[in-house]
Structures are given as C-alpha cells and as structure tokens.
Design an enzyme around this catalytic site. Structure first.
Site, PDB file in Angstrom:
ATOM      1  N   PRO A  20      -7.778 -10.271  -7.658  1.00  0.00           N
ATOM      2  CA  PRO A  20      -6.908 -11.522  -8.094  1.00  0.00           C
ATOM      3  C   PRO A  20      -8.094 -12.277  -8.694  1.00  0.00           C
ATOM      4  CG  PRO A  20      -7.341 -11.824  -5.650  1.00  0.00           C
ATOM      5  CD  PRO A  20      -7.923 -10.450  -6.144  1.00  0.00           C
ATOM      6  N   CYS A  73     -11.087 -19.165  -1.335  1.00  0.00           N
ATOM      7  CA  CYS A  73     -11.517 -19.902  -2.632  1.00  0.00           C
ATOM      8  C   CYS A  73     -12.493 -20.845  -2.204  1.00  0.00           C
ATOM      9  CB  CYS A  73     -10.133 -20.666  -3.315  1.00  0.00           C
ATOM     10  SG  CYS A  73     -10.526 -21.439  -4.566  1.00  0.00           S
ATOM     11  N   ARG A 122     -14.925  -8.679 -11.721  1.00  0.00           N
ATOM     12  CA  ARG A 122     -15.644  -9.089 -12.852  1.00  0.00           C
ATOM     13  C   ARG A 122     -15.812  -7.813 -13.703  1.00  0.00           C
ATOM     14  NH1 ARG A 122     -19.944 -12.798  -9.905  1.00  0.00           N
ATOM     15  NH2 ARG A 122     -19.420 -11.093  -8.548  1.00  0.00           N
TER      16      ARG A 122
HETATM   17  C1  LIG Z   1     -12.859 -16.217 -12.762  1.00  0.00           C
HETATM   18  C2  LIG Z   1     -12.656 -15.706 -11.132  1.00  0.00           C
HETATM   19  C3  LIG Z   1     -11.552 -16.030 -10.588  1.00  0.00           C
HETATM   20  C4  LIG Z   1     -11.347 -15.602  -9.417  1.00  0.00           C
HETATM   21  N1  LIG Z   1     -10.078 -15.958  -8.709  1.00  0.00           N
HETATM   22  C5  LIG Z   1      -9.512 -15.514  -7.457  1.00  0.00           C
HETATM   23  C6  LIG Z   1      -8.348 -15.738  -6.963  1.00  0.00           C
HETATM   24  O1  LIG Z   1      -7.311 -16.383  -7.687  1.00  0.00           O
HETATM   25  N2  LIG Z   1      -8.212 -15.472  -5.777  1.00  0.00           N
HETATM   26  C7  LIG Z   1      -8.970 -14.789  -4.900  1.00  0.00           C
HETATM   27  O2  LIG Z   1      -8.709 -14.390  -3.731  1.00  0.00           O
HETATM   28  N3  LIG Z   1     -10.234 -14.536  -5.499  1.00  0.00           N
HETATM   29  C8  LIG Z   1     -10.712 -14.942  -6.851  1.00  0.00           C
HETATM   30  N4  LIG Z   1     -11.688 -14.485  -7.061  1.00  0.00           N
HETATM   31  C9  LIG Z   1     -12.667 -13.680  -6.318  1.00  0.00           C
HETATM   32  C10 LIG Z   1     -12.382 -12.140  -6.811  1.00  0.00           C
HETATM   33  O3  LIG Z   1     -11.367 -11.733  -6.377  1.00  0.00           O
HETATM   34  C11 LIG Z   1     -13.575 -10.965  -6.208  1.00  0.00           C
HETATM   35  O4  LIG Z   1     -13.316 -11.348  -4.739  1.00  0.00           O
HETATM   36  C12 LIG Z   1     -15.038 -11.624  -6.647  1.00  0.00           C
HETATM   37  O5  LIG Z   1     -14.979 -11.906  -7.730  1.00  0.00           O
HETATM   38  C13 LIG Z   1     -16.178 -10.654  -6.062  1.00  0.00           C
HETATM   39  O6  LIG Z   1     -15.840  -9.583  -6.800  1.00  0.00           O
HETATM   40  P1  LIG Z   1     -16.580  -8.868  -8.004  1.00  0.00           P
HETATM   41  O7  LIG Z   1     -17.787  -8.797  -7.737  1.00  0.00           O
HETATM   42  O8  LIG Z   1     -16.019  -7.603  -8.288  1.00  0.00           O
HETATM   43  O9  LIG Z   1     -15.817  -9.673  -9.249  1.00  0.00           O
HETATM   44  C14 LIG Z   1     -11.953 -14.831  -8.543  1.00  0.00           C
HETATM   45  C15 LIG Z   1     -13.216 -14.602  -9.315  1.00  0.00           C
HETATM   46  C16 LIG Z   1     -13.621 -14.743 -10.642  1.00  0.00           C
HETATM   47  C17 LIG Z   1     -14.747 -14.301 -11.172  1.00  0.00           C
END
Ligand SMILES: Cc1cc2nc3c(=O)[nH]c(=O)nc-3n(C[C@H](O)[C@H](O)[C@H](O)COP(=O)(O)O)c2cc1C
Length: 370
Positions: free
Chosen positions: A42, A126, A251
């Site tokens: 998400p 969050c 990401r």
């Molecule tokens: C732009 C952005 C928005 C995000 N929004 C949410 C969200 O609405 N809810 C949530 O649980 N995590 C949110 N996250 C966290 C991601 O779900 C994820 O846990 C985090 O980015 C780490 O994973 P990654 O390294 O694959 O990006 C967000 C991350 C990013 C970068």
C-alpha cells in the site's frame, strides 16, 4: 566427496538459504487464497486502482489500497469513500484503514467489507506526523492495549480476515514489534506485515529482516516481509532466511511492474520502449478515468520519471512531458516517441474488464504512510 558434504545444509539457516522458494506457490490469509508470494505494498499517493490492477497482471498475489482515513469513512466524506471502489480484476484485495478509535474502526471495517474487500488491513506503521498526532499509525505500537482493542473491534465487526501492517517500533533500534505483534494475533489478526524500520527512521537506513525472522518464530499466522525488496534474488533470500509467507514490494514497483515479473517468475527481460509506453499510456488513461483529468494531471507527473527513467528514455523527454497541459497531450507525445506501442495499448485495453469505468473525483493523500 568433500564438495558433496559441504553442499549439505548444516544449520537451519543454511537449510533455508539452500531452499529455492517458489514465489508462484499460493498461501492463505484466513480463508482467502493468495495465488503468489508477492504482495504489492500500500502506498499513499501511488496505489490507485490502475497501479493495483497492473500489479495483479504482473504477478502480485495480493494488492492493497493506500491507507484510508477511518474518520473520513465515519463522516461519509465523499472523497474518502471514493477510495473504497473495488474492480473485478483486483481480487484478492486488501483495503487499509487507519484511525485510533476502536468503535469507529470497527464501523469503518464494516463498510470496507461491504465494498467487496477480501481483507481489512489496519495501518500501525504510518510515521507521518499528520497521522501520528491523531494517535493513529505507528504510534499505536507504543500503546499495545489500544492497538489490540482496535484489532479486536475490527475483527468482531467483519467476517473477512484482518491483517495488520506495522513498523519495528517507534524509535530507532526498537524491537517492540516482537512484543506487540503476537498480541495483535491474539486480538484477531490473521496475518502481520512487518516493515522493519522504526517510524523515526521514516525511509532512511535499511530494513532489518532479522526482526522479521524473529517475528515469524513468535506467531502462528503468516508474516509478510516488507522493505527494500527490489529483485528476485533479494526476495528469495528474505523468504528463505526469515520464513515469511510472502514478500511485499513497494518502491521497487513504482513505474516498474516488470520488477514484479522478475521477482515472481525470474523473467529478467527488460521492457522495450513500446512496452514501457503502452503500460504508461494505459496507466494514464485509467488514472484519468479514476481521478478525473484535473487531479490525474498533477498526480501522474511523478510516474513519468518513474517509467521513463532507468535509461529507458533520455532525461529531457520526461521534462517535456511534465510541462504538457493535459494527459491527452502526454499520451500523444508518448505514442509519437514509440508508435509501435499502439497495438499493445489496444491489447491491454481489451483485457480490462468491461463495466468498470471509473469517473469519481478522488483525493490524493499525503505521502509516506508506513
Ligand atoms: C510513497 C509511499 C507511500 C506509502 N504509503 C503507505 C500506506 O498508505 N500504508 C502503509 O501501510 N504503508 C505505506 N508505505 C510503506 C510501504 O507500504 C512499504 O512498507 C515501504 O515502502 C517499504 O517497502 P519498499 O522498500 O518495498 O518500498 C508507503 C511508502 C511509500 C514510499
């Protein structure tokens, strides 16, 4: 002989590393079958329906809405309700809610279930002040009793399974997820997703999968490993060394659905320019239908860089697109750069389920939800 002996795993860790984890294997969250071991994260300001549908096409077994405000749902905020639209090709889909009042969260979950979500996801991750100052998001890791009341209230309100997404804790070095996580399962969570960074870290430093491995040992529900997964090699290593049921990709999938295919199927093929343009044009069209032209126009700008970067197109091309006045102009410019994309776009459009036209104006929330 020596070589053969050394290939035999000696420790549990060696054994895990030696295993090739099949990412096409299905797994279960309560009664919901998830067809692959890759979950699309998400992401606020990113996880629009076009992103989720694309994620499913490229191999995500489960997709998730961005976090939706429980207060917005409670007040029947028209824009918030727009987030709760579910298309037929998204299942299984989790809709994520955030809030700090157990009763209101239960009510919100009921509405989320009624919209057709297969799973209600609760955000305890969050780190953004706008959310944490209301007592929601990652701050709830500091108040396990309230966090458990929220999960219990949501679980009692709906029949679908509950998932919870959390950080390692609020402060750097925290291991609080290991005490709170098992309590959330007792309270009614059918799965936990751990992003093992602290809220204080935001997105700096690295995720620590060692904590995920420890959490897996402590709970008898599937755990999803989030954080820094951008390749099949990394996904395999995290699955094998943590015992997590699935990996979550955030990401790494922005403007790059091909990463999902690489992770799930080991398909390393780089997309052609035509394929990039076709996916981006479909994304633009769907997002314009979903958000309306005015909102989509601003919302999409960051996606141009994400799609066209990685050496796929020269940098000035992106600059050209972001100053164009409408999504239609952007589309025309893209097709002019790769005319061979047209039949691919037609094919993608044909595959979309009919009757899912989306016209509501939806809000775009602040970034950084977990
Ligand atoms: C732009 C952005 C928005 C995000 N929004 C949410 C969200 O609405 N809810 C949530 O649980 N995590 C949110 N996250 C966290 C991601 O779900 C994820 O846990 C985090 O980015 C780490 O994973 P990654 O390294 O694959 O990006 C967000 C991350 C990013 C970068």
């Amino acid at each position: 002989m020596v070589a053969a002996e050394s290939a035999v795993p000696q420790t549990a860790c060696d054994y895990h590393v030696a295993m090739q984890v099949d990412l096409r294997e299905s797994w279960w969250i309560g009664g919901v079958e998830v067809p692959t071991r890759l979950v699309l994260a998400p992401m606020a300001g990113v996880s629009v329906q076009a992103f989720r549908r694309q994620g499913r096409r490229f191999g995500a077994g489960l997709v998730c809405s961005e976090m939706v405000s429980c207060a917005g749902i409670e007040h029947r905020n028209e824009k918030t309700l727009g987030y709760l639209r579910v298309a037929s090709d998204e299942h299984p889909l989790a809709i994520q809610i955030f809030g700090s009042d157990p009763v209101a969260m239960g009510e919100a979950a009921r509405l989320v279930e009624a919209t057709g979500a297969d799973i209600v996801d609760i955000n305890f991750g969050c780190p953004v002040r706008k959310v944490t100052k209301t007592g929601a998001g990652a701050t709830l890791i500091d108040d396990p009793a309230l966090a458990c009341r929220i999960v219990a209230s949501v679980a009692a309100a709906v029949d679908v399974p509950i998932s919870v997404k959390l950080r390692r804790g609020v402060r750097n070095g925290s291991r609080d997820c290991l005490t709170v996580g098992p309590q959330l399962v007792v309270a009614g969570a059918s799965t936990l997703t751990l992003h093992p960074r602290s809220a204080q870290q935001m997105y700096t430093g690295t995720a620590d999968p060692q904590l995920t491995a420890e959490l897996v040992e402590l709970v008898d529900v599937p755990v999803v490993a989030s954080g820094d997964i951008t390749s099949r090699a990394r996904a395999q290593a995290v699955l094998a060394t943590t015992g997590a049921a699935a990996v979550m990709v955030g990401r790494g999938a922005q403007g790059n659905p091909w990463a999902l295919r690489e992770i799930v199927d080991g398909d390393h093929a780089e997309p052609t320019r035509e394929e990039v343009v076709a996916e981006l044009v479909l994304f633009i069209r769907e997002t314009a239908r979903e958000l309306g032209e005015r909102r989509a126009s601003g919302f999409l700008k960051k996606f141009y860089g994400w799609y066209l970067g990685r050496g796929r197109f020269p940098r000035p091309f992106k600059q050209e697109l972001v100053v164009l006045g409408s999504t239609l102009e952007v589309e025309r410019r893209l097709i002019a750069a790769a005319p061979g994309a047209l039949p691919l776009i037609d094919e993608l459009e044909r595959e979309l389920p009919s009757g899912d036209e989306v016209t509501l104006e939806l809000p775009i929330s602040a970034y950084g939800g977990g």
